[in-house]
Design a protein around this motif. Structure first.
Motif, PDB file in Angstrom:
ATOM      1  N   LEU A   9      -6.670  -3.635  -4.788  1.00  0.00           N
ATOM      2  CA  LEU A   9      -6.940  -4.160  -3.448  1.00  0.00           C
ATOM      3  C   LEU A   9      -7.896  -3.271  -2.643  1.00  0.00           C
ATOM      4  O   LEU A   9      -8.362  -3.693  -1.585  1.00  0.00           O
ATOM      5  CB  LEU A   9      -5.626  -4.317  -2.671  1.00  0.00           C
ATOM      6  N   GLY A  83       0.467  -9.410  -5.064  1.00  0.00           N
ATOM      7  CA  GLY A  83      -0.464  -9.231  -3.960  1.00  0.00           C
ATOM      8  C   GLY A  83       0.166  -9.543  -2.613  1.00  0.00           C
ATOM      9  O   GLY A  83      -0.175  -8.928  -1.595  1.00  0.00           O
ATOM     10  N   ALA A 305      -3.600 -11.174  -1.283  1.00  0.00           N
ATOM     11  CA  ALA A 305      -3.731 -10.241  -0.155  1.00  0.00           C
ATOM     12  C   ALA A 305      -4.783 -10.698   0.855  1.00  0.00           C
ATOM     13  O   ALA A 305      -5.119  -9.944   1.785  1.00  0.00           O
ATOM     14  CB  ALA A 305      -4.100  -8.859  -0.687  1.00  0.00           C
TER      15      ALA A 305
END
Length: 446
Positions: A9, A83, A305
């Motif tokens: 991420l 996520g 995310a």
């Protein structure tokens, strides 16, 4: 959270993709070596044995393609759960996926086993080749649940971001296969000579070893839980996510029975050449799927995310890298076509057809592999799987009349079949490249 060497991420997308993909590429190349070992020893049994397995292995591909009913949902769903920070749900989803994998694998054995003889007979192989093909399929199809479990367990590791451990597992099974295949095929001491049955039995034993090792790793890392959280992916959603990819893969493989029937008009050398050609081009194919597998995990994690822009950068990087690598491999395969085909068998007829297979198909492999990145990477990771069916299926079925028309009607012989494969590869994967630019894959809900 997970034992990934990079932060999916936060780290640069190209770095993350390479970290995820390089181990998978090594894994896929080992898998390719696994199959090449079998083809090498089958070639030592004789041209007819090689032709029999080459013509019948498409049914194994078809059944293995159905594992996408589970694996697509695992990678897309579990990576997105991670996520989103829903780790317990991700673990529970892994358990439900394994339950479904076992059931579907057993169902495939029951469904497809009675079709083995009729499908092989349809190709009209010579007697020795026919027997070899049937014996091989009886073992491989009868134990389909083993393949379903192995591919599903492997996908769980990919979803959690562990792409390195499977390489170790594959090295272990590769070594086992190097020993088992010739031992069981040719016999030694008290071990009877099993020929093509031995090749299939060696493969299944190695699949079982890999499954047990994967399961031990998953349990050790606590990436699976028996208890339900109440918000798991439903069985039906696994099916709907994976169905387009699975059906496309299955029909793609079954169509090859009809392609093999057309090719059989030009002798066992042409049939064997098709099998050898697939093994040689599989190196490019496996590299593309390695990037695609890493990309699918990256895409699922970043969409979960809500960092969509990172998925674009990762997708384009993967596409460019795969096209460049494939272009180099294609050039080498074309220049050294005779030497590559001769590794398996030096029969003049087989060499003739095998060289021409590579000359026709390898240039198209560049577009094919670029499309694989988008279809099995970006699209699969986001859950946008429908194009795998409605784009690929019509073109796949078009291979039957087109191959007959070019090979038989226009008199191009086996070259007409090779040209059909190349043209349809370019068309299918060119469309996937266009669909990527339309960005519909960003809007899929899981």
């Amino acid at each position: 959270m997970t034992k990934t060497p990079v932060d999916l991420l936060k780290d640069k997308p190209s770095k993350a993709i390479l970290s995820l993909s390089i181990p998978i590429i090594l894994l896929n190349i080992l898998k390719g070596g696994f199959n090449i070992v079998d083809m090498f020893w089958l070639g030592r049994l004789g041209k007819d044995f090689l032709a029999g397995v080459s013509a019948s292995v498409f049914m194994v591909w078809a059944v293995n393609g159905l594992t996408a009913l589970i694996t697509v949902g695992i990678v897309a769903g579990v990576s997105r759960n991670i996520g989103e920070g829903r780790l317990e749900t991700a673990k529970s989803n892994c358990m439900r996926a394994l339950e479904l994998a076992f059931l579907l694998g057993a169902a495939c054995s029951i469904l497809f086993f009675p079709l083995i003889n009729p499908l092989v007979d349809m190709i009209k192989l010579e007697s020795t080749a026919r027997t070899a093909g049937i014996e091989y399929l009886q073992i491989m199809i009868g134990t389909s649940f083993v393949a379903f479990m192995m591919f599903s367990l492997h996908s769980i590791l990919i979803a959690w971001g562990d792409t390195r451990t499977p390489v170790v597992v594959e090295i272990i099974t590769f070594i086992f296969n190097i020993v088992l295949s010739p031992l069981l095929m040719f016999g030694y001491g008290p071990v009877p000579r099993l020929e093509t049955v031995g090749a299939a039995v060696a493969t299944i034993i190695c699949y079982m070893i890999a499954s047990l090792l994967y399961l031990a790793i998953i349990v050790r890392n606590r990436w699976i839980r028996l208890a339900r959280t109440g918000d798991e992916i439903k069985f039906l959603r696994y099916i709907t996510l994976g169905c387009p990819v699975a059906l496309s893969s299955m029909f793609f493989s079954f169509i090859y029975f009809f392609i093999a029937k057309v090719t059989a008009n030009f002798g066992s050398g042409a049939i064997g050449a098709m099998g050898i050609g697939h093994k040689i081009e599989s190196v490019s194919y496996f590299i593309a799927h390695g990037f695609a597998s890493g990309l699918s995990t990256f895409v699922g994690r970043n969409i979960g995310a809500k960092q969509e822009e990172r998925t674009f950068e990762a997708s384009i990087f993967s596409f460019k890298a795969v096209c460049l690598i494939t272009a180099v491999l294609s050039l080498v395969s074309i220049v050294f076509a005779k030497e590559f085909v001769g590794i398996f068998n030096t029969d003049p007829d087989l060499l003739h057809h095998g060289m021409r297979y590579l000359w026709f198909v390898m240039p198209a492999e560049i577009i094919q592999c670029g499309g694989i990145v988008f279809e099995n990477g970006t699209f699969a990771g986001s859950g946008y799987t429908k194009p795998s069916f409605y784009v690929a299926m019509p073109i796949i079925f078009a291979r039957i009349p087109l191959s007959w028309f070019l090979a038989v009607r226009l008199g191009l012989g086996a070259n007409g079949v090779w040209l059909t494969i190349a043209l349809t590869m370019i068309l299918t994967n060119g469309i996937f490249c266009i669909l990527y630019r339309q960005k519909k894959w960003l809007k899929i809900k899981i």
